[in-house]
Design a protein around this motif. Structure first.
Motif, PDB file in Angstrom:
ATOM      1  N   LYS A  11      -7.625  -6.869 -16.633  1.00  0.00           N
ATOM      2  CA  LYS A  11      -6.792  -5.393 -17.625  1.00  0.00           C
ATOM      3  C   LYS A  11      -6.346  -4.970 -15.982  1.00  0.00           C
ATOM      4  CE  LYS A  11      -7.691  -2.486 -20.873  1.00  0.00           C
ATOM      5  NZ  LYS A  11      -8.944  -1.640 -21.655  1.00  0.00           N
ATOM      6  N   ARG A  12      -6.663  -5.757 -14.411  1.00  0.00           N
ATOM      7  CA  ARG A  12      -5.948  -4.723 -13.499  1.00  0.00           C
ATOM      8  C   ARG A  12      -4.974  -5.656 -13.078  1.00  0.00           C
ATOM      9  NH1 ARG A  12     -10.032  -2.271  -9.183  1.00  0.00           N
ATOM     10  NH2 ARG A  12     -10.127  -0.469 -10.331  1.00  0.00           N
ATOM     11  N   LEU A  13      -5.468  -6.563 -13.210  1.00  0.00           N
ATOM     12  CA  LEU A  13      -4.620  -7.728 -13.091  1.00  0.00           C
ATOM     13  C   LEU A  13      -2.955  -7.776 -13.645  1.00  0.00           C
ATOM     14  CD1 LEU A  13      -3.894 -10.031 -11.748  1.00  0.00           C
ATOM     15  CD2 LEU A  13      -4.624 -12.515 -13.210  1.00  0.00           C
ATOM     16  N   LEU A  14      -3.404  -7.467 -14.629  1.00  0.00           N
ATOM     17  CA  LEU A  14      -1.854  -6.622 -15.654  1.00  0.00           C
ATOM     18  C   LEU A  14      -1.324  -6.104 -15.283  1.00  0.00           C
ATOM     19  CD1 LEU A  14      -3.316  -7.636 -19.104  1.00  0.00           C
ATOM     20  CD2 LEU A  14      -1.796  -9.138 -18.344  1.00  0.00           C
ATOM     21  N   PHE A  15      -1.206  -4.758 -14.735  1.00  0.00           N
ATOM     22  CA  PHE A  15      -0.320  -4.586 -13.595  1.00  0.00           C
ATOM     23  C   PHE A  15       0.557  -5.351 -12.949  1.00  0.00           C
ATOM     24  CE2 PHE A  15      -3.769  -1.443 -15.666  1.00  0.00           C
ATOM     25  CZ  PHE A  15      -3.089  -0.577 -16.063  1.00  0.00           C
ATOM     26  N   PRO A  21       3.148  -0.233 -13.221  1.00  0.00           N
ATOM     27  CA  PRO A  21       2.448  -0.327 -13.580  1.00  0.00           C
ATOM     28  C   PRO A  21       2.046  -1.306 -12.102  1.00  0.00           C
ATOM     29  CG  PRO A  21       3.677  -1.554 -15.525  1.00  0.00           C
ATOM     30  CD  PRO A  21       4.434  -0.929 -14.479  1.00  0.00           C
ATOM     31  N   SER A  22       2.849  -1.437 -12.060  1.00  0.00           N
ATOM     32  CA  SER A  22       2.738  -2.457  -9.993  1.00  0.00           C
ATOM     33  C   SER A  22       2.707  -1.598  -9.468  1.00  0.00           C
ATOM     34  CB  SER A  22       4.258  -2.977  -9.537  1.00  0.00           C
ATOM     35  OG  SER A  22       4.777  -4.573 -10.594  1.00  0.00           O
ATOM     36  N   ALA A  23       3.367  -0.509  -9.506  1.00  0.00           N
ATOM     37  CA  ALA A  23       3.180   1.011  -7.888  1.00  0.00           C
ATOM     38  C   ALA A  23       1.852   1.377  -7.929  1.00  0.00           C
ATOM     39  CB  ALA A  23       3.973   2.000  -8.029  1.00  0.00           C
ATOM     40  N   TRP A  24       1.105   1.755  -9.622  1.00  0.00           N
ATOM     41  CA  TRP A  24      -0.179   1.998  -9.946  1.00  0.00           C
ATOM     42  C   TRP A  24      -1.155   1.852  -9.147  1.00  0.00           C
ATOM     43  CZ3 TRP A  24      -2.709   6.421 -10.591  1.00  0.00           C
ATOM     44  CH2 TRP A  24      -4.018   6.834 -11.444  1.00  0.00           C
ATOM     45  N   ALA A  25      -0.886  -0.122  -9.339  1.00  0.00           N
ATOM     46  CA  ALA A  25      -1.798  -1.289  -8.845  1.00  0.00           C
ATOM     47  C   ALA A  25      -2.131  -0.581  -7.881  1.00  0.00           C
ATOM     48  CB  ALA A  25      -1.274  -2.013  -9.248  1.00  0.00           C
ATOM     49  N   PHE A  26      -0.779  -0.864  -6.951  1.00  0.00           N
ATOM     50  CA  PHE A  26      -1.037  -0.380  -5.890  1.00  0.00           C
ATOM     51  C   PHE A  26      -1.694   0.516  -5.523  1.00  0.00           C
ATOM     52  CE2 PHE A  26       2.925  -3.764  -5.030  1.00  0.00           C
ATOM     53  CZ  PHE A  26       2.386  -4.337  -4.862  1.00  0.00           C
ATOM     54  N   ALA A  27      -1.710   1.480  -6.114  1.00  0.00           N
ATOM     55  CA  ALA A  27      -1.227   2.579  -5.894  1.00  0.00           C
ATOM     56  C   ALA A  27      -3.082   2.986  -5.688  1.00  0.00           C
ATOM     57  CB  ALA A  27      -1.036   3.704  -6.356  1.00  0.00           C
ATOM     58  N   ALA A  28      -3.841   2.390  -6.694  1.00  0.00           N
ATOM     59  CA  ALA A  28      -4.515   2.264  -7.247  1.00  0.00           C
ATOM     60  C   ALA A  28      -5.769   1.440  -7.255  1.00  0.00           C
ATOM     61  CB  ALA A  28      -5.402   3.002  -8.556  1.00  0.00           C
ATOM     62  N   PHE A  29      -5.525   0.494  -6.548  1.00  0.00           N
ATOM     63  CA  PHE A  29      -6.324  -0.580  -6.971  1.00  0.00           C
ATOM     64  C   PHE A  29      -6.345  -1.109  -5.761  1.00  0.00           C
ATOM     65  CE2 PHE A  29      -5.087  -1.755 -11.855  1.00  0.00           C
ATOM     66  CZ  PHE A  29      -5.687  -0.382 -12.009  1.00  0.00           C
ATOM     67  N   ARG A  30      -8.061  -1.785  -5.159  1.00  0.00           N
ATOM     68  CA  ARG A  30      -7.931  -2.486  -4.234  1.00  0.00           C
ATOM     69  C   ARG A  30      -8.180  -3.546  -4.601  1.00  0.00           C
ATOM     70  NH1 ARG A  30      -6.090   0.984  -2.276  1.00  0.00           N
ATOM     71  NH2 ARG A  30      -6.622   3.305  -1.313  1.00  0.00           N
ATOM     72  N   PHE A  31      -7.691  -5.046  -3.845  1.00  0.00           N
ATOM     73  CA  PHE A  31      -7.809  -5.925  -4.118  1.00  0.00           C
ATOM     74  C   PHE A  31      -7.547  -6.905  -3.448  1.00  0.00           C
ATOM     75  CE2 PHE A  31      -3.573  -4.592  -5.752  1.00  0.00           C
ATOM     76  CZ  PHE A  31      -2.678  -5.424  -5.183  1.00  0.00           C
ATOM     77  N   LEU A  49       0.344  -8.066   0.210  1.00  0.00           N
ATOM     78  CA  LEU A  49       1.844  -7.763  -0.427  1.00  0.00           C
ATOM     79  C   LEU A  49       3.126  -6.772  -0.739  1.00  0.00           C
ATOM     80  CD1 LEU A  49       2.386  -9.722  -3.043  1.00  0.00           C
ATOM     81  CD2 LEU A  49       0.629  -8.563  -4.108  1.00  0.00           C
ATOM     82  N   PHE A  50       1.834  -5.633  -0.419  1.00  0.00           N
ATOM     83  CA  PHE A  50       2.310  -4.318  -0.353  1.00  0.00           C
ATOM     84  C   PHE A  50       3.640  -4.589   0.823  1.00  0.00           C
ATOM     85  CE2 PHE A  50       3.103  -0.349   0.520  1.00  0.00           C
ATOM     86  CZ  PHE A  50       4.161   0.270  -0.860  1.00  0.00           C
ATOM     87  N   GLY A  51       3.431  -5.637   2.412  1.00  0.00           N
ATOM     88  CA  GLY A  51       3.966  -5.673   2.836  1.00  0.00           C
ATOM     89  C   GLY A  51       5.521  -6.099   2.874  1.00  0.00           C
ATOM     90  N   LEU A  52       5.219  -7.368   2.161  1.00  0.00           N
ATOM     91  CA  LEU A  52       6.102  -8.300   1.599  1.00  0.00           C
ATOM     92  C   LEU A  52       6.765  -7.108   0.840  1.00  0.00           C
ATOM     93  CD1 LEU A  52       7.043 -11.378   1.379  1.00  0.00           C
ATOM     94  CD2 LEU A  52       5.730 -11.268  -0.909  1.00  0.00           C
ATOM     95  N   TYR A  53       6.978  -5.979  -0.316  1.00  0.00           N
ATOM     96  CA  TYR A  53       7.727  -5.601  -0.991  1.00  0.00           C
ATOM     97  C   TYR A  53       8.032  -5.335   0.050  1.00  0.00           C
ATOM     98  CZ  TYR A  53       5.877  -6.621  -5.885  1.00  0.00           C
ATOM     99  OH  TYR A  53       5.705  -6.518  -7.271  1.00  0.00           O
ATOM    100  N   VAL A  54       7.431  -3.968   0.684  1.00  0.00           N
ATOM    101  CA  VAL A  54       8.360  -3.260   1.700  1.00  0.00           C
ATOM    102  C   VAL A  54       9.443  -3.877   2.494  1.00  0.00           C
ATOM    103  CG1 VAL A  54       7.959  -2.236   3.842  1.00  0.00           C
ATOM    104  CG2 VAL A  54       6.131  -1.428   2.143  1.00  0.00           C
ATOM    105  N   VAL A  55       9.165  -5.274   3.062  1.00  0.00           N
ATOM    106  CA  VAL A  55       9.889  -6.628   3.435  1.00  0.00           C
ATOM    107  C   VAL A  55      11.576  -6.086   2.684  1.00  0.00           C
ATOM    108  CG1 VAL A  55      10.478  -8.372   5.239  1.00  0.00           C
ATOM    109  CG2 VAL A  55       8.367  -6.687   5.500  1.00  0.00           C
ATOM    110  N   GLN A  96       0.294  10.636  -3.753  1.00  0.00           N
ATOM    111  CA  GLN A  96      -0.174  12.202  -3.967  1.00  0.00           C
ATOM    112  C   GLN A  96      -1.906  12.615  -4.429  1.00  0.00           C
ATOM    113  OE1 GLN A  96       2.416  13.911  -2.160  1.00  0.00           O
ATOM    114  NE2 GLN A  96       2.673  11.668  -1.627  1.00  0.00           N
ATOM    115  N   ILE A  97      -2.082  12.052  -5.861  1.00  0.00           N
ATOM    116  CA  ILE A  97      -3.364  12.198  -6.351  1.00  0.00           C
ATOM    117  C   ILE A  97      -4.480  11.838  -5.128  1.00  0.00           C
ATOM    118  CG2 ILE A  97      -4.284  11.748  -8.135  1.00  0.00           C
ATOM    119  CD1 ILE A  97      -1.564  10.675  -9.517  1.00  0.00           C
ATOM    120  N   ASP A  98      -4.969  13.143  -5.692  1.00  0.00           N
ATOM    121  CA  ASP A  98      -6.498  12.950  -5.173  1.00  0.00           C
ATOM    122  C   ASP A  98      -7.737  11.481  -5.935  1.00  0.00           C
ATOM    123  OD1 ASP A  98      -7.427  14.838  -3.534  1.00  0.00           O
ATOM    124  OD2 ASP A  98      -7.554  15.914  -4.587  1.00  0.00           O
ATOM    125  N   ALA A  99      -7.922  10.936  -4.687  1.00  0.00           N
ATOM    126  CA  ALA A  99      -8.511   9.748  -5.147  1.00  0.00           C
ATOM    127  C   ALA A  99      -9.977   9.846  -6.169  1.00  0.00           C
ATOM    128  CB  ALA A  99      -8.801   8.601  -4.185  1.00  0.00           C
TER     129      ALA A  99
END
Lengths: 291, 315
Positions: free
Chosen positions: A6-10, B134-144, B150-156, B205-208
């Protein structure tokens, strides 16, 4: 492992689009920069050599560099001074909004007013002539032909400042707001004067913002091509012929060999600048933590 | 009062007390006066700069309402028909609605261009919401694994100017047979990484702890995203939308490079084609281009300022 999929789908739709429209075509351009278009024969660094030997390239690099060397420090300096002045003002929000207004003005609209103001026989020259007639010291003023002399760069820098000062002020103000208030208050209680307050407290605290804002200013320099092109077209006065003109003109002439090489060169330079600033930024943060 | 009254420095107080006897209230009043003077000084400079920045815009409404004859007379030096210098009337002597009549009633092409621009902007922004959010949320909320890279690539990618991406995008659009189709402008913009970055900064900005608590309480991924992420991080999303609107309402290079047919062009490419000899008409077009942008600017101002601040400050 349901949660993982599910996370991947994001991430999947966004990343695949970035791959398709940005990363893969970019890699294709890197590949092509070593090939001859048409036949597809491997030519080594010939395309790169062709770029460096191109007279327009040398001119464009010099102009772009000069524009950056003048525009970035001016923008950063002016916006920093203004944000220091604005910091404690009561009507801060109104003033910042007014300074931010150029962000909402489409380039075409701005160019329209510019054409009337900055012509050789335009309004600005008219006003300057009137003023110089009143003041004897300036009576030697003769109308400046802004777009056909080196003044073109001055006009470009001014319009760059006009467009971006508000943007940078907000960034500086955010950096200033992130400084801990207590330190400054303590220093004031101990009798620090304005200069000491700036030199020992604000300036070191802003060093992180400094690099970010520097990077964004460089980015804005590249973005300001839009206005330049609209005012002066594809072949402007030689002082405002920038790298973007070169890329755009090669694109229109379908000279993809050299264009691929130049694209790779430019992105490498920008990447190096990015990494360099990121490095500085990280070391700043580390220092702050130790502090 | 504009500036908070600072406490008297201790050293200063002692010195004053020992050498001359000035009553404390007088010292305080003096320092308050000095600070107030400083505030007036700073406010004056800032107000002057703000006025200078806004002043060219004052030309626009007058220009749009100005009669063609009057315009011709005052701009004749620019048009190459006279000596001396052009002047400008902020308020037209003979105001007229002619240009708006010509633009809004007599030229149906204008609506085509207007809706081209509006449609393009709307589709791009909706696409960014569907893909970038959704991508922004994935970068902010998930650790993978590979997240930082990948995020560095996005910034560049976000920092590369359009001209550098011009050839790569041309190649891919050509391959997908999208060249000269509005999608040639829309699709690359939808996958632009800049809005992802702004939205990401909003989400950070959201508390973890809030997210962890929700997860412990058994909320699903989607529930956390919609019930907690979006409401708490909405400022970043709004900011990305406002910044995006101002950018895409004003597209120039992309349609110029990828759209050959003028019928598909946005307003921002149409306006520069009107020559200065038709300045009144051009100003009317300028007003119509400016109104939506100013409207969004006024509505989304808080989000805009907050969003720009997110770009700069790491939290």
């Amino acid at each position: 492992m349901r949660w993982r999929s599910k996370r991947l789908l994001f991430l999947l739709p966004g990343v695949s689009g970035v791959l398709l429209f940005y990363l893969l075509p970019f890699l294709e351009v890197v590949r092509r920069s070593f090939l001859k278009s048409g036949s597809g024969a491997f030519v080594g660094i010939d395309n790169y050599r062709a770029v460096f030997e191109n007279g327009a390239f040398v001119l464009a690099v010099r102009n772009t560099f000069l524009y950056m060397a003048v525009g970035v420090p001016l923008l950063m300096g002016i916006s920093l001074v203004l944000s220091m002045l604005l910091r404690n003002l009561l009507f801060r929000r109104r003033l910042v909004s007014a300074m931010l207004l150029p962000m909402a003005v489409p380039a075409a609209v701005m160019v329209l007013t510019l054409q009337i103001l900055i012509d050789r026989q335009g309004v600005v020259n008219g006003v300057l002539t009137k003023v110089s007639e009143q003041i004897a010291a300036f009576s030697a003023f003769s109308a400046i032909d802004y777009f056909n002399t080196e003044w073109a760069l001055v006009v470009v820098v001014c319009s760059f400042l006009w467009k971006n000062t508000g943007y940078m002020i907000i960034l500086w103000l955010a950096g200033l707001a992130a400084l801990p208030k207590e330190v400054e208050e303590a220093a004031q209680v101990d009798g620090a004067n304005r200069w000491q307050n700036w030199h020992y407290i604000i300036r070191p605290g802003l060093s992180g913002s400094f690099f970010t804002i520097g990077m964004l200013s460089v980015l804005q320099i590249f973005k300001s091509y839009r206005e330049v092109w609209m005012v002066a077209g594809s072949y402007p006065q030689e002082h405002i012929y920038f790298l973007q003109h070169l890329l755009q003109n090669w694109y229109l002439k379908l000279e993809f060999d050299r264009m691929a090489a130049l694209t790779v060169i430019l992105s490498l330079v920008l990447l190096a600048v990015c990494l360099c600033l990121q490095n500085k930024l990280d070391s700043c943060e580390k220092r702050e933590k130790n502090f | 009062m504009a500036v908070g009254v600072r406490r008297m420095g201790k050293a200063e107080e002692n010195k004053m007390g020992s050498e001359v006897t000035v009553p404390a209230w007088a010292v305080q009043a003096y320092s308050r006066w000095r600070k107030r003077r400083m505030a007036w000084f700073a406010g004056g400079i800032c107000a002057a700069v703000a006025a200078l920045i806004c002043s060219p815009l004052l030309m626009i409404p007058g220009g749009a309402l100005m009669d063609s004859m009057e315009m011709r007379r005052i701009l004749s030096p620019i048009l190459g028909e006279g000596e001396g210098f052009a002047v400008w009337h902020l308020l037209p002597v003979y105001p007229t609605m002619d240009h708006f009549y010509r633009l809004l009633i007599e030229s149906p092409a204008f609506y085509q261009l207007f809706w081209n621009t509006a449609g393009m902007t709307a589709v791009i922004l909706l696409g960014q919401l569907a893909v970038g959010l959704p991508s922004a949320w994935a970068f902010a909320a998930f650790r993978f694994r590979g997240r930082d890279f990948l995020f560095g690539l996005y910034v560049v990618l976000m920092l590369l100017p359009f001209q550098v991406m011009l050839l790569p995008q041309y190649l891919v659009l050509q391959k997908l047979h999208l060249y000269n189709h509005p999608a040639a402008v829309i699709l690359p913009a939808v996958f632009s990484t800049f809005p992802v970055f702004v939205m990401y900064r909003g989400f950070t900005q959201i508390d973890a702890e809030i997210l962890e608590a929700a997860e412990l309480d058994g909320a699903g991924e989607l529930q956390i995203f919609f019930r907690i992420g979006l409401p708490l991080g909405k400022m970043g999303v709004q900011a990305a939308m406002v910044l995006g609107f101002l950018e895409y309402w004003n597209l120039v290079e992309q349609p110029m490079a990828f759209l050959e047919e003028q019928a598909a062009w946005p307003l921002s490419l149409y306006l520069p084609q009107i020559t200065i000899s038709q300045a009144g008409f051009a100003f009317a077009v300028a007003v119509m281009t400016l109104i939506p942008a100013l409207f969004v600017f006024a509505l989304g101002q808080d989000a805009l300022e907050e969003g720009i601040a997110y770009i700069g400050v790491k939290t």
